[in-house]
Design a protein around this motif. Structure first.
Motif, PDB file in Angstrom:
ATOM      1  N   LYS A  46      -3.302  -9.333 -13.235  1.00 44.20           N
ATOM      2  CA  LYS A  46      -3.299  -7.938 -13.705  1.00 44.20           C
ATOM      3  C   LYS A  46      -4.349  -7.706 -14.782  1.00 44.20           C
ATOM      4  O   LYS A  46      -4.922  -6.621 -14.883  1.00 44.20           O
ATOM      5  N   ILE A  51      -4.969  -3.825 -14.828  1.00 41.99           N
ATOM      6  CA  ILE A  51      -3.686  -3.132 -14.729  1.00 41.99           C
ATOM      7  C   ILE A  51      -2.961  -3.342 -16.057  1.00 41.99           C
ATOM      8  O   ILE A  51      -2.175  -2.526 -16.499  1.00 41.99           O
ATOM      9  N   GLU A  52      -3.271  -4.468 -16.691  1.00 50.43           N
ATOM     10  CA  GLU A  52      -2.823  -4.719 -18.068  1.00 50.43           C
ATOM     11  C   GLU A  52      -4.054  -5.059 -18.905  1.00 50.43           C
ATOM     12  O   GLU A  52      -5.077  -5.492 -18.368  1.00 50.43           O
ATOM     13  N   PRO A  75     -11.392   2.840 -13.197  1.00 50.46           N
ATOM     14  CA  PRO A  75     -11.489   2.959 -11.730  1.00 50.46           C
ATOM     15  C   PRO A  75     -12.719   2.260 -11.165  1.00 50.46           C
ATOM     16  O   PRO A  75     -12.626   1.556 -10.153  1.00 50.46           O
ATOM     17  N   GLU A  76     -13.863   2.438 -11.818  1.00 48.63           N
ATOM     18  CA  GLU A  76     -15.093   1.827 -11.315  1.00 48.63           C
ATOM     19  C   GLU A  76     -14.952   0.302 -11.283  1.00 48.63           C
ATOM     20  O   GLU A  76     -15.391  -0.355 -10.338  1.00 48.63           O
ATOM     21  N   ARG A  78     -12.145  -1.399 -10.960  1.00 41.85           N
ATOM     22  CA  ARG A  78     -11.208  -1.804  -9.902  1.00 41.85           C
ATOM     23  C   ARG A  78     -11.848  -1.722  -8.530  1.00 41.85           C
ATOM     24  O   ARG A  78     -11.510  -2.485  -7.620  1.00 41.85           O
ATOM     25  N   ARG A  79     -12.772  -0.785  -8.353  1.00 43.26           N
ATOM     26  CA  ARG A  79     -13.414  -0.647  -7.033  1.00 43.26           C
ATOM     27  C   ARG A  79     -14.248  -1.878  -6.675  1.00 43.26           C
ATOM     28  O   ARG A  79     -14.548  -2.102  -5.515  1.00 43.26           O
ATOM     29  N   PHE A  85      -1.737  -7.353  -2.806  1.00 41.42           N
ATOM     30  CA  PHE A  85      -0.525  -7.307  -3.615  1.00 41.42           C
ATOM     31  C   PHE A  85       0.619  -8.038  -2.921  1.00 41.42           C
ATOM     32  O   PHE A  85       0.691  -8.085  -1.698  1.00 41.42           O
ATOM     33  N   LYS A  89       1.844  -2.870  -1.046  1.00 44.31           N
ATOM     34  CA  LYS A  89       1.452  -1.535  -1.524  1.00 44.31           C
ATOM     35  C   LYS A  89       0.676  -0.763  -0.462  1.00 44.31           C
ATOM     36  O   LYS A  89      -0.421  -0.266  -0.689  1.00 44.31           O
TER      37      LYS A  89
END
Lengths: 222, 306
Positions: A46, A51-52, A75-76, A78-79, A85, A89
């Motif tokens: 994460k 995410i964390e 976001p950029e 993570r892309r 997962f 998900k």
């Protein structure tokens, strides 16, 4: 590719999931992250996906200190990462095609390119003939493969997976792992969290072992 | 250039998908849209009512003529003399003398009371002068003139009929303000309605939103579909409001025509003008978008993957 420098993660409420973790994963490497449940494997992944955020220490991905990224830069980041997962998900009411296409839609590819890359990804996991099926109508193993296709659809250079074989029988698990190996062979850095010891014995790769939030074995760089 | 085309095509796709999503749930969409339509039609129809009222009153406002009733038994020559005296004043444009006999004749033919009149021995009506004030005459000047005329020998009564026109105007001004208040409150109601609908929509698609965020969707990407849904609610709601207004017009036009026919005609019910049409649609769009924005900004940020 990934470097942790004395990373500590303390959740609200005081639980320390990771303590002074330092490790490095090189470009193109394939590694397992092992340890008993609650050892901090998920937290570590994460942190990579932002995410964390780390409580202390540095998390570097491709040389960038991601702890310093502003919320709108997340976001950029993570892309650039393919994530598989534990609970898939997936969008339950959308066909496999839509699920796999989602990261491409988010990344802003045009329609033709989305269709091409989505089919390519589905083909790689052997589900090209199931593109119209919703996850409901797919087996657990197939659902997991849709999740993997989605993670690789936008051709990330880094792939992380959290217990991708958690609910699968040994044979299917090995299939999934071979899938990951194929992606690794074309240069995708891969980090897989798993506590499936039987599976690990069949695969000779670096293992990073966590126990109670600390790295107890860095493993041998393969 | 490529990014711009891409950006536009992305918006276009969002826009089309949002409409398709709405049409896929006709009942729920229909109810929301009906609420918006009715909420928009109320201030719009009030506005048209006031508008029509103003036209009617405007038609009467030019009628500033006032009547001077002479005492019964005044000779017609005296009446003409007074008329000439009035006409000579700068404040008066023209004066018409209506002799008592003519007035009686008019009365007889117009009001169907000939039998009653026949039973009378003498003409109960006086000679009347109808004076038209000059354009420049102020109401203060007219009031002064009224006093002066009243004091002339042979004059019984002076009646200036413009007062009630002023009163009606005041009522219309009051109503116009009422329209604004109603509009503001109902626009608020529409924003809350759309906001609440979008909020439920966000809750229903919570998993999907979370997945998008996990895969690196920006807030804008997640926000956009909901904003377009709000926009469509507004557009369709506005169209519903316009259809309701049109239906109301078709229902009201015939009786209004009959009514004005009874009053000598000359009045036509004002329909929907372009300004109102555009205003209703624009209000719908603003409300839809605004409501969606308020819901999205409050609820989307709360959905963060854990």
């Amino acid at each position: 590719m990934i470097r942790f420098e004395s990373v500590t993660k303390r959740y609200e409420g005081g639980h320390e999931a990771l303590r002074e973790v330092s490790l490095e994963l090189h470009n193109g490497e394939f590694a397992f992250l092992t340890g008993h449940s609650g050892a901090g494997k998920s937290t570590l992944l994460k942190l990579i996906a932002l995410i964390e955020r780390p409580t202390r220490g540095l998390v570097l991905v491709e040389g960038r200190n991601i702890g310093r990224l502003k919320p709108r830069q997340v976001p950029e980041h993570r892309r650039k990462i393919g994530i598989v997962f534990q609970d898939n998900k997936l969008m339950e009411d959308r066909p496999a095609f839509d699920n796999v296409a989602l990261p491409l839609v988010i990344a802003g590819f045009n329609k033709r390119e989305i269709a091409r890359r989505t089919r390519a990804a589905l083909d790689q996991v052997g589900l090209l003939d199931k593109e119209r099926s919703t996850p409901r109508h797919l087996s657990t193993g197939e659902q997991q493969r849709v999740g993997i296709a989605r993670a690789v659809a936008s051709r990330p250079r880094l792939l992380i997976a959290d217990e991708p074989t958690g609910n699968l029988d040994p044979e299917l698990s090995l299939d999934i792992m071979n899938l990951f190996r194929r992606f690794n062979e074309v240069g995708v850095t891969t980090l897989i969290a798993t506590h499936d010891l039987n599976l690990l014995e069949q695969l000779d790769y670096r293992r990073i072992e966590l126990a109670d939030g600390e790295v107890i074995d860095q493993g041998n760089i393969s | 250039m490529k990014t711009l085309t891409h950006y536009l095509s992305l918006h276009l796709r969002n826009c089309a998908t949002a409409l398709a999503d709405l049409l896929a749930q006709p009942v729920a969409t229909g109810l929301t849209v009906a609420v918006i339509g009715v909420a928009l039609v109320l201030p719009a129809s009030l506005h048209l009512l006031v508008q029509n009222g103003r036209v009617v009153v405007g038609g009467w406002e030019s009628v500033r003529d006032f009547s001077v009733y002479l005492k019964i038994g005044t000779a017609l020559e005296n009446a003409t003399a007074i008329a000439d005296d009035l006409a000579a004043r700068e404040i008066i444009d023209s004066v018409e003398v209506i002799p008592a006999d003519d007035a009686l004749e008019q009365f007889r033919s117009g009001f169907g009371v000939s039998e009653l009149l026949d039973s009378m021995n003498s003409n109960p009506l006086p000679h009347t002068l109808v004076a038209r004030p000059a354009e420049v005459a102020t109401s203060a000047a007219l009031t002064a003139l009224e006093q002066e005329i009243r004091a002339l020998p042979g004059v019984d009564q002076v009646r200036i009929d413009t007062e009630w026109v002023a009163r009606l105007n005041a009522i219309l001004d009051f109503l116009r303000r009422g329209v604004w208040i109603a509009a503001v409150m109902l626009v608020g109601a529409v924003i809350v309605t759309v906001g609440n609908t979008i909020r439920l929509d966000i809750q229903n698609r919570r998993d999907e939103i979370e997945i998008c965020k996990l895969l690196g969707a920006s807030n804008g990407f997640v926000r956009r579909p909901f904003l377009y849904i709000g926009l469509w609610y507004g557009v369709i709601g506005g169209i519903v409001a316009l259809l309701l207004l049109g239906a109301g017009y078709l229902l009201l036009a015939p009786p209004v025509q009959r009514l004005t026919g009874l009053y000598g005609g000359g009045l036509e019910l004002l329909g929907l003008d372009w300004v109102t049409l555009v205003a209703v649609l624009a209000a719908g769009i603003l409300c839809g978008w605004g409501g969606a924005w308020s819901a999205v900004s409050r609820h989307l940020a709360a959905i963060e993957p854990k």
